[in-house]
Design an enzyme around this catalytic site. Sequence first.
Site, mmCIF file in Angstrom:
data_model
loop_
_atom_site.group_PDB
_atom_site.id
_atom_site.type_symbol
_atom_site.label_atom_id
_atom_site.label_comp_id
_atom_site.label_asym_id
_atom_site.label_seq_id
_atom_site.Cartn_x
_atom_site.Cartn_y
_atom_site.Cartn_z
ATOM 1 N N HIS A 197 -5.999 2.151 1.769
ATOM 2 C CA HIS A 197 -5.318 3.302 2.359
ATOM 3 C C HIS A 197 -5.919 3.694 3.707
ATOM 4 O O HIS A 197 -5.219 3.827 4.716
ATOM 5 C CB HIS A 197 -5.386 4.507 1.419
ATOM 6 C CG HIS A 197 -4.757 4.273 0.085
ATOM 7 N ND1 HIS A 197 -3.736 3.391 -0.112
ATOM 8 C CD2 HIS A 197 -5.012 4.820 -1.139
ATOM 9 C CE1 HIS A 197 -3.374 3.405 -1.389
ATOM 10 N NE2 HIS A 197 -4.143 4.263 -2.021
ATOM 11 N N ASP A 244 0.876 -1.158 0.000
ATOM 12 C CA ASP A 244 0.000 0.000 0.000
ATOM 13 C C ASP A 244 0.919 1.214 0.000
ATOM 14 O O ASP A 244 1.561 1.510 1.011
ATOM 15 C CB ASP A 244 -0.895 -0.011 1.243
ATOM 16 C CG ASP A 244 -1.946 1.092 1.216
ATOM 17 O OD1 ASP A 244 -1.693 2.120 0.563
ATOM 18 O OD2 ASP A 244 -2.993 0.927 1.844
ATOM 19 N N HIS A 245 1.008 1.899 -1.121
ATOM 20 C CA HIS A 245 2.000 2.968 -1.228
ATOM 21 C C HIS A 245 1.715 4.120 -0.267
ATOM 22 O O HIS A 245 2.584 4.950 -0.005
ATOM 23 C CB HIS A 245 2.095 3.482 -2.677
ATOM 24 C CG HIS A 245 0.802 3.991 -3.240
ATOM 25 N ND1 HIS A 245 0.031 3.265 -4.104
ATOM 26 C CD2 HIS A 245 0.155 5.152 -3.068
ATOM 27 C CE1 HIS A 245 -1.045 3.962 -4.448
ATOM 28 N NE2 HIS A 245 -0.988 5.107 -3.831
#
Length: 497
Positions: free
Chosen positions: A251, A188-189
């Site tokens: 996110h 998950d960036h």
Amino acid sequence: MSAPGLRPAPPCAFVIFGAAGDLTKRKLLPALYNLKAAGLLPPQLAIVGVARKEKSHEQFREEQSKDIREFATQPVDEALWVDVRSALYYQAGEFSNPETYTKLKTLLDEAAKTHHTMGNALFYLATPPEFFGEIVKRLGEAGLVQRGQAGWRRVVIEKPFGRDLDSARELNTELGRVLDESQIYRIDHYLGKETVQNIMVFRFANGLFEPVWNRRYVDHVQIMVAETVGVEDRGNYYDKAGVVRDMVQNHMFQLMALVAMEPPTSFEANAVRDERVKVLKAIRSWKPEDVLGRAVRGQYGPGEVNGQPVPGYRGEAKVNPNSNTETYAALRLQVENWRWAPARHRDHDPVPATPALAVRRKRRAGRSQSARAPHPARRGHRDSHQGQASGAGHGAQHRQARFQLQAVRRDERGHGLRAAALRQHGGRLHALPPGRHGRGGLAHRHAHRGCVGVPTRPRLPQLCRGLLGPSGRRHAHSARRPLLVAASLRSARSQVA
């Protein structure tokens, strides 16, 4: 110069599938440049972009040089960018075409000789999720991710990881046929953002905050992610995903887990992950009828941004003009663990203080109410009472306690929670029916001092009709035999048998 306490990554080839997409120009290349500026990229590095459109290596470098100046998060040093630019390569091809992977293997072999990558390769899948399984399968068929070969091979899977639970499990199975679990990085960036990483530092490195980071001092937490841009060129993807799959389930749930998690035993990846998972498991489940009261969805319409007209979602390119895909979502969640479970609804005022204007006897009263137990033992029993302890004085000592007991029925209809009350009055401890608790009436048989008088009413099936002796044993004359709890009062101490 390397960042203090950190060392550069080992030599490798960084392969980006979906290199023409929004994620590459907005996130991946700026992140790689930041690592270069921090001295954390190795000199032995090759960056290979893979996408459908035909273009040369030089065209790809020119595009990225233009994009980095628009999306970089810090001023671009030309000398540093020249080093990154010279490591950029491009491979065109369809993700489902085996020939694409044959050409990619040849390009990686050439890059290994030029940049001395030592056979290490990281494959970053910045593609729509429907290509994840296909790409990994083709990488395996081409021998690009075989275990045991020279150098390591790893695959990074971007979000969303499947469309629902079934598709996520299916994707896991597909990946497992080709890759070892140690080769798979589900990323998950958002977790790479400095603000996000600082959440744990802020919480666990500051002793001032951890003692008050709980339901006693925090009324609620709001997490908001707002964007100033529309879907831009992502219409095909976004119209299938929506904001819930694109932002919320990954996110925002990760942010929530970091805010609500318990301190991990260490800051290794597995320990931190385990604590985040506990938070997700503690979220109260919704029934279908709960959705309308706890969730809101919507779409953005046409308007203005910085004085310029912008289209609504249905007017964006590659979006169905009749689309019902949500671009806005708000959820109200409850984390039911000991740190965060609400002690009581906020509109409940326990024991308001009311002045007495005409009383013949002075009475001092008070009550403390413990937090409602969050564990699954009480789920499904939302009308259950919390543990309560109260005391009052008006001539004789008077104390009451109320707590939860497990009611086991002899007909094996299951277990449940029932409220039970004990009341000390005049040196005796009495068990009261739930409906009579706190109203002053006693339902008991007279017992000698130091014993418990147990109610004869059938409204307390968890208590026996008979008396309890000083040892806490139940007399044998009970006909219904539903008793599970017994107590005796000795020297102001209660015993539960």
